[in-house]
Design a protein around this motif. Sequence first.
Motif, PDB file in Angstrom:
ATOM      1  N   ALA A 144       7.866  11.631   2.592  1.00  0.00           N
ATOM      2  CA  ALA A 144       8.542  11.459   1.303  1.00  0.00           C
ATOM      3  C   ALA A 144       7.581  10.967   0.241  1.00  0.00           C
ATOM      4  CB  ALA A 144       9.707  10.485   1.454  1.00  0.00           C
ATOM      5  N   GLY A 145       7.766  11.474  -0.977  1.00  0.00           N
ATOM      6  CA  GLY A 145       6.950  11.052  -2.102  1.00  0.00           C
ATOM      7  C   GLY A 145       7.764  10.468  -3.241  1.00  0.00           C
ATOM      8  N   ALA A 146       9.022  10.092  -2.977  1.00  0.00           N
ATOM      9  CA  ALA A 146       9.914   9.626  -4.042  1.00  0.00           C
ATOM     10  C   ALA A 146       9.398   8.325  -4.652  1.00  0.00           C
ATOM     11  CB  ALA A 146      11.325   9.431  -3.497  1.00  0.00           C
ATOM     12  N   TRP A 147       9.297   8.323  -5.983  1.00  0.00           N
ATOM     13  CA  TRP A 147       8.808   7.166  -6.733  1.00  0.00           C
ATOM     14  C   TRP A 147       9.403   7.212  -8.136  1.00  0.00           C
ATOM     15  CZ3 TRP A 147       6.370   6.793 -11.433  1.00  0.00           C
ATOM     16  CH2 TRP A 147       5.859   5.537 -11.771  1.00  0.00           C
ATOM     17  N   ASP A 148       9.663   6.034  -8.704  1.00  0.00           N
ATOM     18  CA  ASP A 148      10.046   5.949 -10.108  1.00  0.00           C
ATOM     19  C   ASP A 148       9.639   4.584 -10.642  1.00  0.00           C
ATOM     20  OD1 ASP A 148      11.877   7.634 -12.127  1.00  0.00           O
ATOM     21  OD2 ASP A 148      12.206   5.500 -12.489  1.00  0.00           O
ATOM     22  N   ALA A 149       9.273   4.548 -11.920  1.00  0.00           N
ATOM     23  CA  ALA A 149       8.852   3.294 -12.531  1.00  0.00           C
ATOM     24  C   ALA A 149       9.995   2.289 -12.635  1.00  0.00           C
ATOM     25  CB  ALA A 149       8.262   3.566 -13.921  1.00  0.00           C
ATOM     26  N   ASP A 150      11.231   2.786 -12.677  1.00  0.00           N
ATOM     27  CA  ASP A 150      12.404   1.918 -12.759  1.00  0.00           C
ATOM     28  C   ASP A 150      12.777   1.458 -11.353  1.00  0.00           C
ATOM     29  OD1 ASP A 150      14.847   0.682 -13.074  1.00  0.00           O
ATOM     30  OD2 ASP A 150      15.717   2.269 -14.309  1.00  0.00           O
ATOM     31  N   PRO A 151      12.666   0.192 -11.025  1.00  0.00           N
ATOM     32  CA  PRO A 151      12.958  -0.265  -9.662  1.00  0.00           C
ATOM     33  C   PRO A 151      14.421  -0.119  -9.270  1.00  0.00           C
ATOM     34  CG  PRO A 151      12.624  -2.137 -11.136  1.00  0.00           C
ATOM     35  CD  PRO A 151      12.228  -0.917 -11.896  1.00  0.00           C
ATOM     36  N   GLU A 152      15.303   0.119 -10.243  1.00  0.00           N
ATOM     37  CA  GLU A 152      16.716   0.286  -9.929  1.00  0.00           C
ATOM     38  C   GLU A 152      17.051   1.683  -9.416  1.00  0.00           C
ATOM     39  OE1 GLU A 152      18.987  -2.163  -9.941  1.00  0.00           O
ATOM     40  OE2 GLU A 152      17.220  -3.400 -10.305  1.00  0.00           O
ATOM     41  N   VAL A 153      16.118   2.619  -9.557  1.00  0.00           N
ATOM     42  CA  VAL A 153      16.382   3.986  -9.108  1.00  0.00           C
ATOM     43  C   VAL A 153      16.295   4.089  -7.594  1.00  0.00           C
ATOM     44  CG1 VAL A 153      15.575   6.377  -9.206  1.00  0.00           C
ATOM     45  CG2 VAL A 153      15.639   4.998 -11.291  1.00  0.00           C
ATOM     46  N   LEU A 154      15.316   3.428  -7.009  1.00  0.00           N
ATOM     47  CA  LEU A 154      15.109   3.447  -5.563  1.00  0.00           C
ATOM     48  C   LEU A 154      14.994   2.014  -5.064  1.00  0.00           C
ATOM     49  CD1 LEU A 154      12.388   6.228  -5.403  1.00  0.00           C
ATOM     50  CD2 LEU A 154      14.616   6.395  -4.305  1.00  0.00           C
ATOM     51  N   GLY A 155      15.573   1.754  -3.894  1.00  0.00           N
ATOM     52  CA  GLY A 155      15.394   0.448  -3.280  1.00  0.00           C
ATOM     53  C   GLY A 155      13.972   0.305  -2.738  1.00  0.00           C
ATOM     54  N   PRO A 156      13.505  -0.907  -2.490  1.00  0.00           N
ATOM     55  CA  PRO A 156      12.128  -1.138  -2.036  1.00  0.00           C
ATOM     56  C   PRO A 156      11.718  -0.343  -0.802  1.00  0.00           C
ATOM     57  CG  PRO A 156      13.182  -3.210  -2.634  1.00  0.00           C
ATOM     58  CD  PRO A 156      14.251  -2.162  -2.691  1.00  0.00           C
ATOM     59  N   PRO A 157      12.600  -0.099   0.183  1.00  0.00           N
ATOM     60  CA  PRO A 157      12.126   0.626   1.372  1.00  0.00           C
ATOM     61  C   PRO A 157      11.792   2.088   1.116  1.00  0.00           C
ATOM     62  CG  PRO A 157      14.182  -0.558   1.811  1.00  0.00           C
ATOM     63  CD  PRO A 157      13.979  -0.542   0.336  1.00  0.00           C
ATOM     64  N   PHE A 158      12.179   2.611  -0.049  1.00  0.00           N
ATOM     65  CA  PHE A 158      12.083   4.056  -0.270  1.00  0.00           C
ATOM     66  C   PHE A 158      11.037   4.432  -1.312  1.00  0.00           C
ATOM     67  CE2 PHE A 158      16.374   2.794   0.934  1.00  0.00           C
ATOM     68  CZ  PHE A 158      16.473   3.445   2.150  1.00  0.00           C
ATOM     69  N   HIS A 159      10.249   3.482  -1.751  1.00  0.00           N
ATOM     70  CA  HIS A 159       9.236   3.755  -2.759  1.00  0.00           C
ATOM     71  C   HIS A 159       7.955   4.232  -2.114  1.00  0.00           C
ATOM     72  CE1 HIS A 159       9.999   3.043  -7.023  1.00  0.00           C
ATOM     73  NE2 HIS A 159      10.946   2.198  -6.663  1.00  0.00           N
ATOM     74  N   ALA A 160       7.581   5.498  -2.346  1.00  0.00           N
ATOM     75  CA  ALA A 160       6.250   5.987  -1.989  1.00  0.00           C
ATOM     76  C   ALA A 160       5.283   5.576  -3.097  1.00  0.00           C
ATOM     77  CB  ALA A 160       6.282   7.502  -1.850  1.00  0.00           C
ATOM     78  N   PRO A 161       3.982   5.623  -2.854  1.00  0.00           N
ATOM     79  CA  PRO A 161       3.036   5.359  -3.938  1.00  0.00           C
ATOM     80  C   PRO A 161       3.176   6.393  -5.056  1.00  0.00           C
ATOM     81  CG  PRO A 161       1.949   5.317  -1.793  1.00  0.00           C
ATOM     82  CD  PRO A 161       3.332   5.864  -1.570  1.00  0.00           C
ATOM     83  N   GLU A 162       2.943   5.989  -6.266  1.00  0.00           N
ATOM     84  CA  GLU A 162       2.988   6.916  -7.391  1.00  0.00           C
ATOM     85  C   GLU A 162       1.946   8.007  -7.202  1.00  0.00           C
ATOM     86  OE1 GLU A 162       2.634   6.904 -12.305  1.00  0.00           O
ATOM     87  OE2 GLU A 162       2.146   5.098 -11.142  1.00  0.00           O
ATOM     88  N   GLY A 163       2.343   9.257  -7.426  1.00  0.00           N
ATOM     89  CA  GLY A 163       1.400  10.371  -7.340  1.00  0.00           C
ATOM     90  C   GLY A 163       0.916  10.682  -5.935  1.00  0.00           C
ATOM     91  N   LEU A 164       1.722  10.372  -4.930  1.00  0.00           N
ATOM     92  CA  LEU A 164       1.294  10.529  -3.539  1.00  0.00           C
ATOM     93  C   LEU A 164       0.820  11.943  -3.239  1.00  0.00           C
ATOM     94  CD1 LEU A 164       1.116   9.544  -0.576  1.00  0.00           C
ATOM     95  CD2 LEU A 164       3.523  10.240  -0.320  1.00  0.00           C
ATOM     96  N   TYR A 165       1.563  12.965  -3.669  1.00  0.00           N
ATOM     97  CA  TYR A 165       1.244  14.335  -3.275  1.00  0.00           C
ATOM     98  C   TYR A 165      -0.038  14.853  -3.913  1.00  0.00           C
ATOM     99  CZ  TYR A 165       5.920  14.733  -1.187  1.00  0.00           C
ATOM    100  OH  TYR A 165       7.043  14.564  -0.400  1.00  0.00           O
ATOM    101  N   ALA A 166      -0.558  14.143  -4.898  1.00  0.00           N
ATOM    102  CA  ALA A 166      -1.822  14.532  -5.527  1.00  0.00           C
ATOM    103  C   ALA A 166      -3.007  13.738  -4.992  1.00  0.00           C
ATOM    104  CB  ALA A 166      -1.734  14.359  -7.047  1.00  0.00           C
ATOM    105  N   ALA A 167      -2.761  12.718  -4.189  1.00  0.00           N
ATOM    106  CA  ALA A 167      -3.832  11.844  -3.702  1.00  0.00           C
ATOM    107  C   ALA A 167      -4.777  12.612  -2.778  1.00  0.00           C
ATOM    108  CB  ALA A 167      -3.235  10.649  -2.959  1.00  0.00           C
ATOM    109  N   ASP A 168      -6.070  12.335  -2.882  1.00  0.00           N
ATOM    110  CA  ASP A 168      -7.063  13.027  -2.062  1.00  0.00           C
ATOM    111  C   ASP A 168      -6.792  12.852  -0.572  1.00  0.00           C
ATOM    112  OD1 ASP A 168      -8.334  13.895  -4.350  1.00  0.00           O
ATOM    113  OD2 ASP A 168      -9.895  12.347  -4.296  1.00  0.00           O
ATOM    114  N   SER A 169      -6.449  11.627  -0.169  1.00  0.00           N
ATOM    115  CA  SER A 169      -6.214  11.375   1.254  1.00  0.00           C
ATOM    116  C   SER A 169      -5.019  12.177   1.762  1.00  0.00           C
ATOM    117  CB  SER A 169      -5.998   9.881   1.510  1.00  0.00           C
ATOM    118  OG  SER A 169      -4.892   9.401   0.754  1.00  0.00           O
TER     119      SER A 169
END
Length: 233
Positions: A144-169
């Motif tokens: 999962a890559g779900a992320w949003d700057a608003d912490p109310e959109v996703l609970g803490p267990p569901f936050h992936a890093p911002e821009g995960l799918y573009a990360a080199d690793s």
Amino acid sequence: MTEEILEPELPIIDPHHHLWDLRPLVPAFPEPRHAFIEAIAGAAYYTFDELHADTHSGHNVVGTVFMECGAFYDASRADALKPVGEVEFVNGVAAQGASGLYGDYRPCAAIIGHADLTRGDGVRPVVEALLAAGNGRFKGIRHAGAWDADPEVLGPPFHAPEGLYAADSFREGFAAYADYGLTFDAWLLEPQLGDVLDLAKAFPDQQIVLDHCGTPLGIACYRGKQHERFDSW
């Protein structure tokens, strides 16, 4: 409300469900809890009996696809291999259905697990362990890559890093994973859809399943904005 079943003979595959027991985990989530945590706290376990009841309510559900949900990880394994425990558990449920005791119904006939693609080329032994655990039923992973700057959109267990799918690793791991000919399930939010489009363009031969219809939003800072955001979705 009970609705009339229009085509009770139509064979159906349920393409996305979970199995879990969250009762030991719910008290561990910090206060104040996100609304989603409160919702799942009221239905904190969903295993074979609940799945069987739901899929035998009158429709002709002949099989299902299990979707990873971070349940039943193997605490005895190294971190990278802990998700193999989930596939082992679900494969046991699939074997329960394949026994024939429940007719032609085949729960968890396909299994989608998880592997951390940010491990780069190191994801290979994890994928191979998942394949072995699935006994022919393992078909792919979701990262999962779900992320949003608003912490109310996703609970803490569901936050992936911002821009995960573009990360080199991540892309290094994705390239290694692509060698296995398995599917990849992507879960991210509507404002992030460009991330999965870029990923698909970079790996045009990799089959990608977009979960939850790209997750259109209507909560938190997106409340009341569905109409203006519909075209971008």
